[in-house]
Design an enzyme around this catalytic site. Structure first.
Site, short mmCIF file in Angstrom:
data_model
loop_
_atom_site.label_atom_id
_atom_site.label_comp_id
_atom_site.label_asym_id
_atom_site.label_seq_id
_atom_site.Cartn_x
_atom_site.Cartn_y
_atom_site.Cartn_z
N THR A 173 0.81 -1.22 0.00
CA THR A 173 0.00 0.00 0.00
C THR A 173 0.85 1.27 0.00
OG1 THR A 173 -0.20 -0.34 2.41
CG2 THR A 173 -2.10 -0.93 1.05
N HIS A 174 2.14 1.14 0.17
CA HIS A 174 3.00 2.34 0.24
C HIS A 174 4.20 2.14 -0.67
CE1 HIS A 174 5.52 5.53 1.97
NE2 HIS A 174 4.43 6.03 2.45
N PHE A 175 4.12 2.32 -1.99
CA PHE A 175 2.87 2.57 -2.70
C PHE A 175 2.75 1.51 -3.78
CE2 PHE A 175 4.22 6.69 -1.07
CZ PHE A 175 3.05 7.22 -0.55
N VAL A 195 8.09 2.20 -1.31
CA VAL A 195 9.15 2.83 -0.52
C VAL A 195 8.84 2.64 0.96
CG1 VAL A 195 9.78 4.57 -2.23
CG2 VAL A 195 8.02 5.10 -0.55
#
Lengths: 148, 147
Positions: free
Chosen positions: B50-52, B57
């Site tokens: 989810t990041h990203f 990262v």
């Protein structure tokens, strides 16, 4: 863990400020044991503010831009967050340009300030580089719909 | 067994220290002074989903958390690191992204101009500074005055 630390957008003043809510649950994986019981790691409280700021940028730019954290001048963790607490996140724009935004804000739990952050600087990057804009739009609509 | 020449402060076993702080290795630990540790970020790290999705990262705040945990180890002495919490941070700079597959080298050092519980911190990848923190102000939660 899904790194989604905004549950609802509860207020929005275009170009100026955003208010968001993050509900915590004991079932989440991040709690840190202390002699005084489990607490939320302080940097995650800061992240709730950064993510609210990121949604503010996306609202202001119709999801064309997203904020990536560059620097924080000062953050004070004034209180603890415990399982079940509801975070009220308030972020305001200090200054903004095409490439950068500077925000400050607070996070409160039931009126008690748990974080004060000053001059959080973000790079404003093309949101399509990070995620499918259609997905981001759906997320944003859900956050706002839920806030009504 | 050798007998130490000096009565050195008891040093926590480095492997125990790594486990206690959620880091991968603790390379060196000088109680009350400084420490160096590493943390790896394999592509299997759940948060990258989810990041990203298009550009995984490490969230900068998680590097800050790792530095704070290392700082707690430096201050822990004979007590547990879990009684130290991060009270404030100043001058955090995220200079470069930390990506899947990176080995982060974390270092903290007690600032000589503070009260003994303020540290500066740095994260390096391949020798290059990626994150710097001017001050991590730590507070002992067992010494009263806790919110």
């Amino acid at each position: 863990m899904l790194f989604h630390l905004t549950d609802r957008i509860t207020g929005y003043e275009p170009g100026r400020s955003i208010r968001a809510r993050k509900v915590t649950s004991r079932s989440e994986p991040y709690w840190r044991e202390t002699p005084d019981g489990p607490v939320m790691p302080a940097p995650l409280i800061l992240e709730t503010l950064c993510q609210a700021g990121a949604w503010l940028v996306m609202l202001d730019t119709d999801v064309r831009r997203r904020a990536a954290l560059l620097s924080v001048s000062d953050a004070r963790f004034l209180g603890t967050v415990r399982p079940g607490d509801v975070l009220d996140v308030i972020a305001g724009v200090e200054s903004v340009s095409e490439e950068r935004a500077v925000m400050s804000g607070v996070v409160e739990v039931a009126g008690r300030t748990v974080l004060e952050a000053t001059d959080v600087m973000c790079a404003l990057i093309d949101s399509a580089e990070l995620d499918d804009p259609a997905t981001t739009r759906r997320q944003l609509a859900a956050l706002r719909e839920a806030g009504r | 067994m050798t007998t130490p020449l000096l009565d050195e402060p008891r040093v926590m076993d480095l492997a125990v220290a790594a486990t206690a702080s959620g880091l991968d290795t603790v390379v060196s630990l000088r109680p009350g002074v400084a420490a160096v540790a590493t943390k790896n970020f394999p592509a299997t790290t759940a948060i990258f989903a989810t990041h990203f999705p298009r550009f995984p990262v490490v969230p900068g705040v998680l590097l800050l958390d790792d530095l704070a945990r290392l700082a707690a180890l430096v201050l822990a002495g004979d007590g547990g690191p879990d009684r130290w919490r991060l009270a404030a941070v100043t001058r955090i700079r995220f200079r470069h992204f930390v990506r899947p597959g990176d080995v982060a080298e974390l270092s903290v050092e007690v600032r000589s101009d503070g009260d003994g519980s303020t540290l500066r911190g740095e994260v390096r990848v391949d020798g290059k500074p990626v994150t710097t923190v001017g001050s991590l102000v730590m507070r002992d939660t067992t010494s009263g005055a806790v919110a």
